[in-house]
Design a protein around this motif. Structure first.
Motif, PDB file in Angstrom:
ATOM      1  N   LEU A   1      -9.503  11.092   1.876  1.00 44.59           N
ATOM      2  CA  LEU A   1      -8.972  10.058   0.993  1.00 44.59           C
ATOM      3  C   LEU A   1      -7.480   9.826   1.180  1.00 44.59           C
ATOM      4  N   THR A   2      -6.728  10.897   1.506  1.00 46.16           N
ATOM      5  CA  THR A   2      -5.261  10.744   1.609  1.00 46.16           C
ATOM      6  C   THR A   2      -4.766  10.583   3.042  1.00 46.16           C
ATOM      7  N   ARG A   3      -5.461  11.188   3.986  1.00 42.07           N
ATOM      8  CA  ARG A   3      -5.097  11.153   5.420  1.00 42.07           C
ATOM      9  C   ARG A   3      -3.734  11.768   5.726  1.00 42.07           C
TER      10      ARG A   3
ATOM     11  N   ARG B   1      -2.431   4.627   4.097  1.00 40.54           N
ATOM     12  CA  ARG B   1      -3.634   5.461   3.922  1.00 40.54           C
ATOM     13  C   ARG B   1      -4.884   4.721   4.368  1.00 40.54           C
ATOM     14  N   GLN B   2      -4.996   3.486   3.890  1.00 41.61           N
ATOM     15  CA  GLN B   2      -6.226   2.718   4.161  1.00 41.61           C
ATOM     16  C   GLN B   2      -6.379   2.437   5.665  1.00 41.61           C
ATOM     17  N   ARG B   3      -5.262   2.111   6.326  1.00 43.01           N
ATOM     18  CA  ARG B   3      -5.343   1.836   7.763  1.00 43.01           C
ATOM     19  C   ARG B   3      -5.727   3.086   8.547  1.00 43.01           C
ATOM     20  N   ALA B   4      -5.392   4.262   7.993  1.00 43.41           N
ATOM     21  CA  ALA B   4      -5.748   5.519   8.667  1.00 43.41           C
ATOM     22  C   ALA B   4      -7.158   5.966   8.304  1.00 43.41           C
ATOM     23  N   GLY B   5      -7.856   5.161   7.532  1.00 41.99           N
ATOM     24  CA  GLY B   5      -9.234   5.504   7.165  1.00 41.99           C
ATOM     25  C   GLY B   5      -9.375   6.048   5.755  1.00 41.99           C
TER      26      GLY B   5
END
Ligand code: RM4
Ligand code: MN
Ligand code: MN
Length: 430
Positions: A90-92, A393-397
């Protein structure tokens, strides 16, 4: 099959938040551009930060008075790794776990390493524990371990540290952290100089056994569990010891291990300047070693610490390679949620520190313009970089909103059903 958080859970939650985050991200990008800052460069910095989570922070902690277990909390190392994997998904920014031995001794290191790897996790610094007695232990640490007056106790404590190195090697770790509870409760109980000499002698034995490519971290603490004096009480003593030990020994800063109001960012700057900063145990505190969530009490302090770190990073200070770890005790929150929130606060401080206009700050310093120097720092600190962190975070999954996505997934509820509580021993965390 145990329930696992999937990319679909995250994507589904991200869909709901997308419009708002993107709008805020665009707006932030425009505001930063006016200040000559490239938002994409900062996204890359946010993604570069890596923080290890402590195996001991994944279960509910406790105080000296009581421990109130939470629903579905992990009962063994494998379950802790499951939860650590969710924090990372969730945090990456938390791809590594720091193990406490013997609290989380791997039964089969190769299997544990593979289990972790399958979940995208690796192992960071090992941590020894000679501050409490284990059931099968021959000699007691009641009156100390690495600095005990009895050489046989010191030898036993050294042997435990060597065992940590052995386990760590099998897990792929590359650093070892030593924190001891040794000290005195009463004036006269401990001979200050003799105890420190024994500490150094014991550490020399551990240092000599360090595997190739490893670093040794030592952690100072001003009090607790000893209430009058501790053997490794402050950063100055720590610096002296690591200087005596050699180039692979470094001083670790746990934010909770200083007297209230101590200027920790300055300690950080000193250790950087002397080439001896190991890294951190991040947490926050109001009174002592409260082990509260990072940034929950003094967010400006974390920013000022990262301001020193980023300054050294940008100057490419030789040998500067700090290890970042969380060290928290969660008593009233879900540990996974607290770790996610803390990791986000560290990323926030790191990115905000990159927003400091350092050329401008240097100018104010040269002109002795104290007011504008502070204003330069405050401008960075006041900038709300939340949308940038969410996008990174979102771009890293990961998730725009890790805690929101965690709750929406029903992870803890599912684990509660899968992990019927078993009595866990052990009281507080110190
Ligand atoms: C100590 C210190 C150590 C941690 C233990 C549990 O106060 O912070 O790093 O391992 O607590
Ligand atoms: Mn610590
Ligand atoms: Mn501590």
């Amino acid at each position: 099959m145990p329930f696992r958080l999937t990319a679909d859970h995250i994507a589904e939650h991200n869909r709901q938040g997308r419009d708002a985050v993107e709008e805020d991200f665009e707006h932030l990008g425009r505001a930063l551009r006016r200040r000559g800052v490239d938002v994409e460069r900062l996204v890359a910095r946010a993604q570069a930060l890596q923080v290890a989570v402590p195996s001991w922070g994944l279960g509910t902690g406790g105080t000296r008075f009581a421990r109130f277990p939470g629903p579905g909390e992990p009962r063994d190392l494998y379950e802790k790794l499951e939860d650590a994997a969710v924090v990372q998904q969730l945090t990456r920014v938390t791809p590594a776990v720091s193990l406490h031995i013997p609290w989380d001794t791997p039964d089969d290191p190769a299997a544990v390493k593979a289990f972790a790897a399958e979940r995208g996790l690796v192992f960071d610094a090992m941590n020894s524990n000679t501050f409490e007695d284990q059931p099968d232990q021959e000699r007691s640490y009641k009156f100390g371990s690495l600095t005990h007056v009895d050489e046989a106790v010191r030898r036993q404590a050294i042997a435990h540290n060597l065992e940590c190195l052995r386990l760590g090697q099998a897990l792929g770790a590359r650093a070892h952290t030593v924190w001891i509870g040794d000290g005195g409760n009463f004036p006269g109980q401990v001979h200050f100089r003799r105890a420190l000499a024994w500490y150094l002698e014991s550490l020399r034995a551990i240092y000599a056994a360090l595997p190739e490519g490893w670093r040794l971290f030592i952690e100072h603490k001003l009090y607790e569990p000893a209430f009058y004096s501790t053997v490794l009480n402050d950063w100055g003593t720590s610096y002296w010891v690591v200087s005596q030990l050699g180039p692979r020994a470094f001083s670790l800063v746990d934010l909770g291990h200083h007297a209230p109001n101590v200027n920790i960012e300055m300690i950080v700057a000193r250790l950087i300047q002397f080439g001896k900063l190991a890294g951190f145990h991040f947490n926050d505190s109001k009174y002592g070693d409260d082990d509260l969530d990072a940034g929950s009490i003094k967010p400006f302090q974390i920013f000022l610490v990262f301001n020193e770190l980023v300054d050294a990073e940008l100057e490419k200070t030789p040998g500067f390679d700090p290890a970042y770890m969380l060290d928290q005790s969660h008593n009233v929150t879900d540990p996974a949620e607290s770790l996610m929130a803390s990791a986000a606060e560290l990323a926030r401080a790191y990115v905000q520190a990159h927003l400091v206009d350092r050329a401008e700050l240097a100018e104010h310093q040269e002109r002795n313009d104290a007011l504008m120097a502070l204003e330069t720092l405050k401008r960075a600190f006041r900038t709300d970089v939340s949308p940038l962190l969410a996008v990174a975070r979102q771009r890293a999954g990961g998730a725009f909103d890790p805690v929101g996505a965690f709750r929406a997934s029903g992870y803890r509820r599912r684990k509660d059903a899968e992990r019927p509580a078993k009595r866990r021993t052990g009281g507080g965390i110190v």
